[in-house]
Design a protein around this motif. Sequence first.
Motif, PDB file in Angstrom:
ATOM      1  N   ASN A   6       0.863  -1.179   0.000  1.00 51.35           N
ATOM      2  CA  ASN A   6       0.000   0.000   0.000  1.00 51.35           C
ATOM      3  C   ASN A   6       0.901   1.232   0.000  1.00 51.35           C
ATOM      4  N   ARG A   7       0.704   2.117  -0.986  1.00 46.96           N
ATOM      5  CA  ARG A   7       1.529   3.329  -1.074  1.00 46.96           C
ATOM      6  C   ARG A   7       0.676   4.544  -0.723  1.00 46.96           C
ATOM      7  N   TYR A   8       1.175   5.359   0.207  1.00 49.62           N
ATOM      8  CA  TYR A   8       0.462   6.553   0.657  1.00 49.62           C
ATOM      9  C   TYR A   8       1.272   7.786   0.266  1.00 49.62           C
ATOM     10  N   TYR A   9       0.604   8.786  -0.291  1.00 47.76           N
ATOM     11  CA  TYR A   9       1.326   9.916  -0.887  1.00 47.76           C
ATOM     12  C   TYR A   9       0.420  11.157  -0.972  1.00 47.76           C
ATOM     13  N   ASN A  10       1.011  12.261  -1.461  1.00 49.77           N
ATOM     14  CA  ASN A  10       0.283  13.523  -1.622  1.00 49.77           C
ATOM     15  C   ASN A  10      -0.397  13.979  -0.337  1.00 49.77           C
ATOM     16  N   GLU A  35      -3.987   7.034  -1.426  1.00 46.74           N
ATOM     17  CA  GLU A  35      -3.480   5.669  -1.313  1.00 46.74           C
ATOM     18  C   GLU A  35      -3.512   5.006  -2.683  1.00 46.74           C
ATOM     19  N   ASP A  36      -2.415   4.368  -3.037  1.00 45.72           N
ATOM     20  CA  ASP A  36      -2.304   3.585  -4.268  1.00 45.72           C
ATOM     21  C   ASP A  36      -2.405   2.112  -3.888  1.00 45.72           C
ATOM     22  N   GLN A  37      -3.518   1.465  -4.289  1.00 42.69           N
ATOM     23  CA  GLN A  37      -3.744   0.066  -3.964  1.00 42.69           C
ATOM     24  C   GLN A  37      -3.469  -0.863  -5.152  1.00 42.69           C
ATOM     25  N   SER A  38      -2.788  -0.351  -6.173  1.00 45.51           N
ATOM     26  CA  SER A  38      -2.587  -1.143  -7.390  1.00 45.51           C
ATOM     27  C   SER A  38      -1.731  -2.387  -7.150  1.00 45.51           C
ATOM     28  N   LYS A  39      -0.944  -2.374  -6.066  1.00 49.00           N
ATOM     29  CA  LYS A  39      -0.094  -3.525  -5.756  1.00 49.00           C
ATOM     30  C   LYS A  39      -0.494  -4.180  -4.439  1.00 49.00           C
ATOM     31  N   ALA A  40      -1.726  -3.924  -4.001  1.00 48.78           N
ATOM     32  CA  ALA A  40      -2.251  -4.533  -2.775  1.00 48.78           C
ATOM     33  C   ALA A  40      -3.493  -5.339  -3.122  1.00 48.78           C
ATOM     34  N   PHE A  41      -3.657  -6.486  -2.472  1.00 48.95           N
ATOM     35  CA  PHE A  41      -4.740  -7.389  -2.853  1.00 48.95           C
ATOM     36  C   PHE A  41      -5.365  -8.054  -1.627  1.00 48.95           C
ATOM     37  N   ALA A  42      -6.587  -8.515  -1.837  1.00 51.54           N
ATOM     38  CA  ALA A  42      -7.244  -9.320  -0.810  1.00 51.54           C
ATOM     39  C   ALA A  42      -6.628 -10.714  -0.799  1.00 51.54           C
ATOM     40  N   LYS A  43      -6.652 -11.336   0.380  1.00 52.52           N
ATOM     41  CA  LYS A  43      -6.128 -12.698   0.527  1.00 52.52           C
ATOM     42  C   LYS A  43      -7.103 -13.502   1.361  1.00 52.52           C
ATOM     43  N   VAL A  44      -7.455 -14.688   0.868  1.00 48.73           N
ATOM     44  CA  VAL A  44      -8.339 -15.579   1.621  1.00 48.73           C
ATOM     45  C   VAL A  44      -7.555 -16.092   2.826  1.00 48.73           C
TER      46      VAL A  44
END
Length: 216
Positions: free
Chosen positions: A139-143, A160-169
């Motif tokens: 999770n990337r936080y910026y600006n 927040e940039d969630q492009s590289k964050a995912f849900a996990k079972v």
Amino acid sequence: MKRRTLPVASALAATATLLLTACGGGDGGSKANDKIAGVESGGAKASPSPSADSTANRPKITLPSDLTDTFESWKTGDTTKDAVLEDVAQRVDATNYAIAQGDPELPALSFYYGGGALADAKDWVESIAKDGYSITGVNRYYNAKIDVFNSASAGVVYCEDQSKAFAKVRKSGKVIKTAVNDDSYVVYTTRLEKNKQGVWQTTKLTSQRGSKSCTP
């Protein structure tokens, strides 16, 4: 946070997309104020979660090895503003840690949240845990834009940039990857109040996906 009954497939997709918005207060569809007057964003240097300077007895937060929070340009050079931003970062880590642990009663939540935002954060973490999910990735936080109102209250807007964050079972460890789009970027508007221990607690928080102030 209101919940609706959905078909299984739709519910899975919705949860995978929305659980990463650890809103902790307010609904994801609320209109967020994208800017705080008189505050400019910093550069693009990335850094890990800052270390808080307060003498308060802070809870230990250790994210799992497959989950990382990064904070870009999370320093202003102003002592008060940096203290506020540090506690915002600690609150973000605390929320993601609680989600990873599946524990809505994690002490770090009540340390960094206050007021109605605390109840909302606990409800949010509990709903994700009950649905059987955790989170993984970066999770990337910026600006970050900050306005200190007085000695005990402040406001922060950040992305927040969630492009590289995912849900996990949680049970199987299966990662549910979703396509990157405008909804992968979230703007948060927060209010913080300084408590007697010197901690800047988040007391109000709203979020909005796809804000032009956050999308690349």
